[in-house]
Motif scaffolding. Sequence first.
Motif, PDB file in Angstrom:
ATOM      1  N   PHE A 423       0.812  -1.212   0.000  1.00  0.00           N
ATOM      2  CA  PHE A 423       0.000   0.000   0.000  1.00  0.00           C
ATOM      3  C   PHE A 423       0.850   1.269   0.000  1.00  0.00           C
ATOM      4  O   PHE A 423       0.434   2.296  -0.538  1.00  0.00           O
ATOM      5  CB  PHE A 423      -0.978  -0.016   1.179  1.00  0.00           C
ATOM      6  N   ILE A 424       2.034   1.222   0.583  1.00  0.00           N
ATOM      7  CA  ILE A 424       2.940   2.379   0.526  1.00  0.00           C
ATOM      8  C   ILE A 424       3.347   2.664  -0.921  1.00  0.00           C
ATOM      9  O   ILE A 424       3.415   3.823  -1.349  1.00  0.00           O
ATOM     10  CB  ILE A 424       4.200   2.137   1.395  1.00  0.00           C
ATOM     11  N   ILE A 425       3.595   1.601  -1.707  1.00  0.00           N
ATOM     12  CA  ILE A 425       3.939   1.777  -3.125  1.00  0.00           C
ATOM     13  C   ILE A 425       2.807   2.488  -3.866  1.00  0.00           C
ATOM     14  O   ILE A 425       3.033   3.430  -4.636  1.00  0.00           O
ATOM     15  CB  ILE A 425       4.248   0.410  -3.793  1.00  0.00           C
ATOM     16  N   PHE A 426       1.562   2.072  -3.607  1.00  0.00           N
ATOM     17  CA  PHE A 426       0.423   2.712  -4.265  1.00  0.00           C
ATOM     18  C   PHE A 426       0.261   4.153  -3.804  1.00  0.00           C
ATOM     19  O   PHE A 426      -0.126   5.034  -4.588  1.00  0.00           O
ATOM     20  CB  PHE A 426      -0.858   1.919  -4.026  1.00  0.00           C
ATOM     21  N   ALA A 427       0.555   4.429  -2.528  1.00  0.00           N
ATOM     22  CA  ALA A 427       0.478   5.809  -2.029  1.00  0.00           C
ATOM     23  C   ALA A 427       1.466   6.711  -2.773  1.00  0.00           C
ATOM     24  O   ALA A 427       1.130   7.832  -3.165  1.00  0.00           O
ATOM     25  CB  ALA A 427       0.760   5.842  -0.524  1.00  0.00           C
ATOM     26  N   VAL A 428       2.677   6.211  -2.996  1.00  0.00           N
ATOM     27  CA  VAL A 428       3.704   6.980  -3.721  1.00  0.00           C
ATOM     28  C   VAL A 428       3.254   7.239  -5.161  1.00  0.00           C
ATOM     29  O   VAL A 428       3.403   8.354  -5.692  1.00  0.00           O
ATOM     30  CB  VAL A 428       5.066   6.245  -3.695  1.00  0.00           C
ATOM     31  N   LEU A 429       2.699   6.218  -5.810  1.00  0.00           N
ATOM     32  CA  LEU A 429       2.210   6.384  -7.189  1.00  0.00           C
ATOM     33  C   LEU A 429       1.127   7.462  -7.261  1.00  0.00           C
ATOM     34  O   LEU A 429       1.049   8.220  -8.236  1.00  0.00           O
ATOM     35  CB  LEU A 429       1.657   5.055  -7.716  1.00  0.00           C
TER      36      LEU A 429
END
Length: 475
Positions: A423-429
């Motif tokens: 979910f952190i990866i999606f937040a960055v995107l």
Amino acid sequence: MKHSSNDIKNRKMLKITIISTLGGLLFGFDTGVINGALPYMSLSSQLDLTPATEGLVSSSLIFGAAFGAISGGTLSDTFGRKKMIMCLAIIFFFATIGCGLSPNVFSMVLFRIILGLAVGGASVIVPTFLSEMASKEQRGRMVTQNELMIVTGQLTAYIVNAVLGNVVDNEGIWRVMLLVATVPAIFLWFGMLTVPESPRWYASKHKYWPAYNILRSLRDEKTAETEVREIKTHIDNEQRLKLESRISFKQPWVRRILYIGIGIGVVQQVTGVNSIMYYGTEILRDAGLATKAALIGNIANGIVSVLAVFVGIWLLGKVGRKPMLMVGQLGVISTLTLLGIFPIILGDSPIFPYIVLALTVTFLGFMQGAIAPVTWLMLSEIFPLKVRGFGMGASVFFLWIANFLVSLIFPILLGNIGLSNTFIIFAVLNVISIIFVKKFLPETKGKSLEDIEDYFKSQMKTKKQNAQSIVKQYK
């Protein structure tokens, strides 16, 4: 009791709407049902899925949908909206049976791709059919009802999954979950036998008398006559515009709109919304809920999606497109960040699964209530008439491809780096996405389509003039 002529015509329009939007219901059901079926498919006694093959099974439908979307419009232009929707119903029926009876991963993926062709076709042809059947006054409401039927289909899938998963104690219950979709497919095919073809399609083949007769059965005679004349004028103009469109994409301002349209479609998907719509049950299981409890909990995601669509429709009339999209993205970034942080803070706490459920519900509220409605509305607004068909088709194609990639890699990320890091990866995107929206998207609320076209032309002209002045300074 005698019914007035207007009552009869309104009932005909209601019938057309209900029957044709069964295509939207099937779209929603088939994209949502995998959510509850995957935990059972993954068992060693069933298809014995790994995280990689889970992603392949789920995303294969989306891959097919990308090509169904880009070819559906062309096929319906050739053969007719009604005939193509009936063909989609047949594909829905037999591909669903193929999925439900699949003995291995290969056949499941194959039938999911075929099913995806129907889903993608429905995403383009059903709204087109509705918009062409409706009057100007009814058009917005009728087309929006298709969006409502899509999320209703997803909610129906979640409820069916929860009931079957909790009532039937059998590891092969996923087959029944999938096969339920054959029922609306049958109703769609037989229902379409009773509705007329699009008058706009008849007119496009220069069959103006059948077009007039259909419109006369749905409107008063004077309105029907006026509408046929308007359609004929529009078709004559389109013939001229087709010749112009061949050279349109050589113009920088038109290419810029195409890139923005593709960007809007990708922005919607990198929110990770379909990771929750397709893998919601897996997320809740990963957070600590048992499979049966996760199936029940996932119903909340479907309910909130339906309610949020109503809120989004209301907001579109009150708020600007760009601020609405940015608020939605800020909400998505916040909830995704919290979904990334809480697993680290709470660990094995018994309340953790319920916090995850609350956050996914909040995420879907922002997504379905703000980002999704603005995405589809802006895609229909930004393209000039002469390239609108190609521009919409290309943007939706890339939207589905982005959806496919998210669906494919999400279970792999979940299995290898865990819930928090995923979910952190999606937040960055989404931080990158909000920068794109702020920098490149214009505000289109309250502007005519011609005003929007003029805006892009003038923006490119200003940019060219600025570049020329900079060059002169350095000479």
